[in-house]
Design a protein around this motif. Structure first.
Motif, PDB file in Angstrom:
ATOM      1  N   ASN A 315      36.978  42.050  33.131  1.00 13.42           N
ATOM      2  CA  ASN A 315      37.695  41.977  34.260  1.00 13.42           C
ATOM      3  C   ASN A 315      38.284  40.779  34.553  1.00 13.42           C
ATOM      4  O   ASN A 315      38.261  40.457  35.432  1.00 13.42           O
ATOM      5  CB  ASN A 315      37.843  43.558  35.096  1.00 13.42           C
ATOM      6  CG  ASN A 315      39.079  43.935  35.817  1.00 13.42           C
ATOM      7  OD1 ASN A 315      39.999  43.361  35.069  1.00 13.42           O
ATOM      8  ND2 ASN A 315      38.692  43.864  37.193  1.00 13.42           N
ATOM      9  N   LYS A 317      39.571  37.018  35.529  1.00  9.62           N
ATOM     10  CA  LYS A 317      40.518  36.865  35.556  1.00  9.62           C
ATOM     11  C   LYS A 317      40.392  35.577  34.768  1.00  9.62           C
ATOM     12  O   LYS A 317      39.680  34.841  35.312  1.00  9.62           O
ATOM     13  CB  LYS A 317      41.233  36.367  37.213  1.00  9.62           C
ATOM     14  CG  LYS A 317      42.265  35.708  36.492  1.00  9.62           C
ATOM     15  CD  LYS A 317      43.970  36.523  36.235  1.00  9.62           C
ATOM     16  CE  LYS A 317      44.909  36.107  36.966  1.00  9.62           C
ATOM     17  NZ  LYS A 317      45.397  36.532  38.309  1.00  9.62           N
ATOM     18  N   ASP A 356      45.472  35.931  32.384  1.00 14.07           N
ATOM     19  CA  ASP A 356      45.720  37.511  32.117  1.00 14.07           C
ATOM     20  C   ASP A 356      44.176  38.422  32.506  1.00 14.07           C
ATOM     21  O   ASP A 356      43.154  36.860  32.905  1.00 14.07           O
ATOM     22  CB  ASP A 356      45.499  38.526  31.382  1.00 14.07           C
ATOM     23  CG  ASP A 356      45.623  39.854  30.927  1.00 14.07           C
ATOM     24  OD1 ASP A 356      46.376  40.260  31.977  1.00 14.07           O
ATOM     25  OD2 ASP A 356      45.941  40.724  29.812  1.00 14.07           O
ATOM     26  N   ASN A 357      43.751  39.289  33.381  1.00 16.29           N
ATOM     27  CA  ASN A 357      41.834  39.818  32.862  1.00 16.29           C
ATOM     28  C   ASN A 357      41.751  39.703  31.916  1.00 16.29           C
ATOM     29  O   ASN A 357      42.075  40.747  31.191  1.00 16.29           O
ATOM     30  CB  ASN A 357      42.445  40.742  33.934  1.00 16.29           C
ATOM     31  CG  ASN A 357      42.456  40.679  35.123  1.00 16.29           C
ATOM     32  OD1 ASN A 357      43.006  39.028  36.207  1.00 16.29           O
ATOM     33  ND2 ASN A 357      42.676  41.495  36.198  1.00 16.29           N
ATOM     34  N   TYR A 358      40.464  39.368  31.458  1.00 19.40           N
ATOM     35  CA  TYR A 358      39.715  39.782  29.676  1.00 19.40           C
ATOM     36  C   TYR A 358      38.291  40.346  30.191  1.00 19.40           C
ATOM     37  O   TYR A 358      38.185  40.173  31.007  1.00 19.40           O
ATOM     38  CB  TYR A 358      39.678  38.049  29.291  1.00 19.40           C
ATOM     39  CG  TYR A 358      40.642  37.710  29.027  1.00 19.40           C
ATOM     40  CD1 TYR A 358      41.401  37.451  27.425  1.00 19.40           C
ATOM     41  CD2 TYR A 358      41.401  36.821  29.730  1.00 19.40           C
ATOM     42  CE1 TYR A 358      42.363  36.908  27.179  1.00 19.40           C
ATOM     43  CE2 TYR A 358      42.748  36.011  29.289  1.00 19.40           C
ATOM     44  CZ  TYR A 358      43.252  36.190  28.025  1.00 19.40           C
ATOM     45  OH  TYR A 358      44.002  35.349  27.988  1.00 19.40           O
ATOM     46  N   LEU A 374      42.699  42.656  29.098  1.00 15.82           N
ATOM     47  CA  LEU A 374      43.437  43.724  29.399  1.00 15.82           C
ATOM     48  C   LEU A 374      44.636  44.174  29.512  1.00 15.82           C
ATOM     49  O   LEU A 374      44.657  45.956  29.925  1.00 15.82           O
ATOM     50  CB  LEU A 374      42.709  44.360  30.371  1.00 15.82           C
ATOM     51  CG  LEU A 374      41.155  44.024  30.334  1.00 15.82           C
ATOM     52  CD1 LEU A 374      40.338  43.797  31.794  1.00 15.82           C
ATOM     53  CD2 LEU A 374      40.257  44.294  29.126  1.00 15.82           C
ATOM     54  N   ASN A 375      45.832  43.275  29.762  1.00 15.58           N
ATOM     55  CA  ASN A 375      47.146  43.724  29.734  1.00 15.58           C
ATOM     56  C   ASN A 375      48.140  43.307  28.912  1.00 15.58           C
ATOM     57  O   ASN A 375      49.256  44.103  29.734  1.00 15.58           O
ATOM     58  CB  ASN A 375      47.601  43.354  31.561  1.00 15.58           C
ATOM     59  CG  ASN A 375      46.731  43.742  32.539  1.00 15.58           C
ATOM     60  OD1 ASN A 375      46.167  44.259  33.435  1.00 15.58           O
ATOM     61  ND2 ASN A 375      45.581  42.697  33.296  1.00 15.58           N
ATOM     62  N   LEU A 376      48.080  43.136  28.122  1.00 15.66           N
ATOM     63  CA  LEU A 376      49.452  42.407  27.158  1.00 15.66           C
ATOM     64  C   LEU A 376      49.098  43.496  26.044  1.00 15.66           C
ATOM     65  O   LEU A 376      48.687  43.908  25.786  1.00 15.66           O
ATOM     66  CB  LEU A 376      48.437  41.305  26.276  1.00 15.66           C
ATOM     67  CG  LEU A 376      48.091  39.853  27.180  1.00 15.66           C
ATOM     68  CD1 LEU A 376      47.584  38.444  26.503  1.00 15.66           C
ATOM     69  CD2 LEU A 376      49.856  38.998  28.090  1.00 15.66           C
TER      70      LEU A 376
END
Length: 376
Positions: A315, A317, A356-358, A374-376
């Motif tokens: 998580n 950023k 994004d958060n990775y 995590l959000n794409l």
């Protein structure tokens, strides 16, 4: 009569040769006058926000006047996008022949502006023109006028990510326990790797086992040995099956008979895998590893307690820019391939193309890395 027939045959042959010579005569050439460029009509709007959900919807329709070359001909038209008015680096969104209009979908425009160098999730100007040409060799190219509009692209993460689960790997048979991912081949999105410790201390038939999940926390889709459980003897190679990828029931298990380091490769296109021993002798992990670069403040990577050669940071950023992996000894591991690849010391910086958060993972045995948004 015989002489007459012979003379007639010769005469006929001469006439045939004359006809063929006339056909081969290249004195008449296809000539064109100075071409007139197509004229691309302005759009009746100046901003276009691309919807990442309804990607098949129509986005824009482009119209232009017909180019002229002074001869009846079928004319090719290439619709080109660029991030600068000089079209220093342009991309072709679509091509049509004999038409003076085309409609592009949301996904087609998003792909075109991305290939032209526009960043996702920000308003940026794109320039559009139409290039006319003749024939299969696209000869006599003439460019239209240039129009522009502001576009807000979305980012289309096209890759699949896969995670280990099983009693031979770190998370056990827990589908949501910081499951290590497979590392995707940077040049073939169907091929994935994992090199690391697999355990079977007892030598039991049902130990040293694992499968592959597509989503942490969900048991399906899952991938495994094509043989059914119970007939899935540990093997160095075999076929892959999936639920629901190839069947409605769960597949068998991959597995090893003894504890050790192994290299696992799976090709989802060929539905094949290999699982072979890996010599980790003399391969020491760094004392510490830091994710560093313009995309983030320094982030301390964690060693997987199950296997210290596997590092992770969850998580994180990341903003558009670049990152690399810095060891305590000063080695700087990276590559120029976004999202996944093989890092080497001094191999460049890993591009971060979208904010994004990775979850970030690194394998110091092989240099494999993967950045999972995590959000794409």
């Amino acid at each position: 009569m015989k002489n007459i027939k012979k003379f007639s045959a010769v005469t006929l042959l001469g006439l045939i040769l004359l006809v063929f010579n006339a056909c081969d005569d290249s004195s008449e050439k296809f000539e064109i006058s100075s071409p007139t460029a197509p004229n691309l009509e302005e759009l009746n709007f100046s901003r276009l926000e691309l919807d990442g959900v309804n990607t098949n919807n129509e986005a824009i329709t482009l119209n232009w006047t017909e180019a002229t070359y002074g001869q009846p001909a079928s004319i090719n038209y290439a619709v080109q996008f660029s991030n600068d008015e000089a079209f220093t680096n342009f991309t072709t969104a679509t091509s049509v022949t004999g038409k003076t209009a085309t409609t592009l979908s949301v996904s087609e425009v998003n792909t075109a502006v991305g290939n032209a160098g526009l960043n996702p999730f920000s308003w940026e100007k794109v320039y559009i023109r139409v290039a006319s040409s003749l024939g299969t060799q696209n000869s006599e190219i003439v460019n239209s006028n240039v129009i522009s509009l502001e576009v807000y692209p979305y980012f289309n993460y096209v890759f699949n990510d896969y995670y280990l689960v099983g009693n031979g790997v770190a998370p056990g048979w827990n589908n949501n326990n910081n499951n290590p991912p497979l590392f995707r081949d940077a040049n073939d999105e169907n091929v994935y790797y994992y090199t690391g410790l697999l355990t079977n201390d007892s030598g039991d038939y049902n130990e040293g086992r694992f499968k592959v999940l597509e989503t942490k926390g969900l048991w399906q889709p899952q991938w495994g040995e094509a043989k059914n459980e119970g007939s899935d003897d540990p093997s160095e190679s075999g076929k892959v099956a999936g639920n629901p990828g190839t069947q409605s029931g769960d597949p068998g298990r991959f597995g090893v008979s003894t504890t050790g380091y192994y290299s696992f490769t799976i090709d989802f296109a060929k539905r094949e895998y290999t699982l072979v021993p890996f010599n980790a002798t003399g391969k020491n992990s760094p004392a510490s590893l830091t994710l560093t670069g313009t995309s983030t403040a320094d982030v301390t990577m964690n060693q997987l307690s199950f296997d210290g050669h596997i590092w992770y940071a969850n998580n994180v950023k990341l903003t558009p820019g670049e990152v690399s992996f810095l060891t305590d000894a000063g080695a700087n591991w990276g590559n120029t391939s976004p999202f996944s690849g093989i890092a080497t010391n001094g191999g460049g910086n890993i591009p971060v193309v979208v904010e994004d958060n990775y979850d970030v993972w690194f394998n110091d045995l092989t240099g494999n890395y993967i950045l999972i948004p995590l959000n794409l």
